[in-house]
Scaffold this motif. Sequence first.
Motif, PDB file in Angstrom:
ATOM      1  N   ILE A   3      48.363  53.766  57.826  1.00 54.29           N
ATOM      2  CA  ILE A   3      48.983  52.536  57.360  1.00 54.29           C
ATOM      3  C   ILE A   3      50.496  52.751  57.351  1.00 54.29           C
ATOM      4  N   VAL A   4      51.219  51.875  58.042  1.00 55.79           N
ATOM      5  CA  VAL A   4      52.668  51.964  58.135  1.00 55.79           C
ATOM      6  C   VAL A   4      53.330  51.153  57.029  1.00 55.79           C
ATOM      7  N   ARG A   5      52.813  49.916  56.811  1.00 57.67           N
ATOM      8  CA  ARG A   5      53.426  49.068  55.791  1.00 57.67           C
ATOM      9  C   ARG A   5      52.503  47.928  55.409  1.00 57.67           C
ATOM     10  N   ARG A   6      52.736  47.387  54.242  1.00 58.23           N
ATOM     11  CA  ARG A   6      52.041  46.183  53.792  1.00 58.23           C
ATOM     12  C   ARG A   6      52.682  44.995  54.484  1.00 58.23           C
ATOM     13  N   ILE A   7      51.868  44.021  54.849  1.00 55.26           N
ATOM     14  CA  ILE A   7      52.351  42.764  55.414  1.00 55.26           C
ATOM     15  C   ILE A   7      52.257  41.736  54.289  1.00 55.26           C
ATOM     16  N   GLY A   8      53.385  41.212  53.863  1.00 59.75           N
ATOM     17  CA  GLY A   8      53.394  40.268  52.750  1.00 59.75           C
ATOM     18  C   GLY A   8      53.733  40.955  51.447  1.00 59.75           C
ATOM     19  N   VAL A   9      53.342  40.318  50.367  1.00 65.56           N
ATOM     20  CA  VAL A   9      53.685  40.831  49.042  1.00 65.56           C
ATOM     21  C   VAL A   9      52.476  41.527  48.408  1.00 65.56           C
ATOM     22  N   PRO A  10      52.699  42.438  47.471  1.00 63.16           N
ATOM     23  CA  PRO A  10      51.593  43.123  46.802  1.00 63.16           C
ATOM     24  C   PRO A  10      50.729  42.138  46.007  1.00 63.16           C
ATOM     25  N   PRO A  11      49.469  42.486  45.770  1.00 67.25           N
ATOM     26  CA  PRO A  11      48.573  41.611  45.009  1.00 67.25           C
ATOM     27  C   PRO A  11      49.152  41.181  43.657  1.00 67.25           C
ATOM     28  N   ARG A  12      49.838  42.051  42.969  1.00 63.75           N
ATOM     29  CA  ARG A  12      50.406  41.713  41.650  1.00 63.75           C
ATOM     30  C   ARG A  12      51.393  40.543  41.770  1.00 63.75           C
ATOM     31  N   ALA A  13      52.132  40.487  42.874  1.00 65.41           N
ATOM     32  CA  ALA A  13      53.089  39.397  43.097  1.00 65.41           C
ATOM     33  C   ALA A  13      52.387  38.086  43.439  1.00 65.41           C
ATOM     34  N   ARG A  14      51.093  38.165  43.743  1.00 65.97           N
ATOM     35  CA  ARG A  14      50.298  36.969  44.023  1.00 65.97           C
ATOM     36  C   ARG A  14      49.423  36.588  42.841  1.00 65.97           C
ATOM     37  N   GLY A  15      49.651  37.226  41.687  1.00 66.35           N
ATOM     38  CA  GLY A  15      48.948  36.826  40.477  1.00 66.35           C
ATOM     39  C   GLY A  15      47.794  37.702  40.050  1.00 66.35           C
ATOM     40  N   SER A  16      47.540  38.812  40.742  1.00 68.91           N
ATOM     41  CA  SER A  16      46.468  39.718  40.332  1.00 68.91           C
ATOM     42  C   SER A  16      46.887  40.457  39.070  1.00 68.91           C
ATOM     43  N   ASN A  17      46.048  40.409  38.050  1.00 67.96           N
ATOM     44  CA  ASN A  17      46.367  41.104  36.798  1.00 67.96           C
ATOM     45  C   ASN A  17      46.373  42.609  36.977  1.00 67.96           C
ATOM     46  N   SER A  18      45.382  43.129  37.721  1.00 69.50           N
ATOM     47  CA  SER A  18      45.312  44.577  37.910  1.00 69.50           C
ATOM     48  C   SER A  18      46.159  45.029  39.090  1.00 69.50           C
ATOM     49  N   GLY A  19      46.388  44.116  40.047  1.00 68.57           N
ATOM     50  CA  GLY A  19      47.153  44.473  41.234  1.00 68.57           C
ATOM     51  C   GLY A  19      46.397  45.364  42.183  1.00 68.57           C
ATOM     52  N   ALA A  20      45.113  45.559  41.933  1.00 67.95           N
ATOM     53  CA  ALA A  20      44.359  46.516  42.726  1.00 67.95           C
ATOM     54  C   ALA A  20      43.245  45.914  43.572  1.00 67.95           C
ATOM     55  N   ASN A  21      42.595  44.876  43.113  1.00 67.29           N
ATOM     56  CA  ASN A  21      41.397  44.384  43.795  1.00 67.29           C
ATOM     57  C   ASN A  21      41.607  42.994  44.378  1.00 67.29           C
ATOM     58  N   CYS A  22      42.423  42.913  45.406  1.00 60.78           N
ATOM     59  CA  CYS A  22      42.733  41.614  46.005  1.00 60.78           C
ATOM     60  C   CYS A  22      42.843  41.759  47.511  1.00 60.78           C
ATOM     61  N   PRO A  23      42.738  40.641  48.233  1.00 63.97           N
ATOM     62  CA  PRO A  23      42.956  40.695  49.679  1.00 63.97           C
ATOM     63  C   PRO A  23      44.332  41.280  49.982  1.00 63.97           C
ATOM     64  N   ASP A  24      44.431  41.966  51.107  1.00 63.29           N
ATOM     65  CA  ASP A  24      45.690  42.586  51.488  1.00 63.29           C
ATOM     66  C   ASP A  24      45.723  42.754  52.997  1.00 63.29           C
ATOM     67  N   LEU A  25      46.926  42.845  53.560  1.00 63.84           N
ATOM     68  CA  LEU A  25      47.125  43.030  54.997  1.00 63.84           C
ATOM     69  C   LEU A  25      48.059  44.204  55.215  1.00 63.84           C
ATOM     70  N   PHE A  26      47.760  45.026  56.222  1.00 62.43           N
ATOM     71  CA  PHE A  26      48.569  46.206  56.515  1.00 62.43           C
ATOM     72  C   PHE A  26      48.782  46.357  58.008  1.00 62.43           C
ATOM     73  N   GLU A  27      49.984  46.790  58.389  1.00 63.62           N
ATOM     74  CA  GLU A  27      50.250  47.145  59.778  1.00 63.62           C
ATOM     75  C   GLU A  27      49.921  48.623  59.939  1.00 63.62           C
ATOM     76  N   LEU A  28      49.281  48.959  61.051  1.00 59.99           N
ATOM     77  CA  LEU A  28      48.871  50.337  61.317  1.00 59.99           C
ATOM     78  C   LEU A  28      49.802  51.006  62.317  1.00 59.99           C
ATOM     79  N   SER A  29      49.776  52.318  62.340  1.00 55.92           N
ATOM     80  CA  SER A  29      50.653  53.085  63.218  1.00 55.92           C
ATOM     81  C   SER A  29      50.413  52.811  64.695  1.00 55.92           C
ATOM     82  N   ASP A  30      49.229  52.329  65.061  1.00 59.61           N
ATOM     83  CA  ASP A  30      48.952  52.016  66.470  1.00 59.61           C
ATOM     84  C   ASP A  30      49.301  50.570  66.829  1.00 59.61           C
ATOM     85  N   GLY A  31      49.909  49.829  65.867  1.00 53.90           N
ATOM     86  CA  GLY A  31      50.306  48.456  66.116  1.00 53.90           C
ATOM     87  C   GLY A  31      49.269  47.417  65.725  1.00 53.90           C
TER      88      GLY A  31
END
Length: 78
Positions: A3-31
């Motif tokens: 995983i190179v980087r998160r795409i978008g904002v972290p779950p906590r910034a989208r309203g997740s109380n725990s910031g851990a169990n939410c949809p997420d998007l990541f860019e990978l080293s292979d593109g």
Amino acid sequence: MKIVRRIGVPPRARGSNSGANCPDLFELSDGNFAVIGTEATEALEGELPADASRADYERIVVVSRETLIRAKADIPDA
């Protein structure tokens, strides 16, 4: 592959109380991109258009609209 980087904002910034169990998007080293979403293959496979299909090793996942919209600015154009 890493995983190179998160795409978008972290779950906590989208309203997740725990910031851990939410949809997420990541860019990978292979593109490519990795998606954390709700598994919905069984529910949606029959809804796929006639020109769409999935391999046995692929799954249909649902990502919230907010997750994708908040990631839009970080998705490369090319």
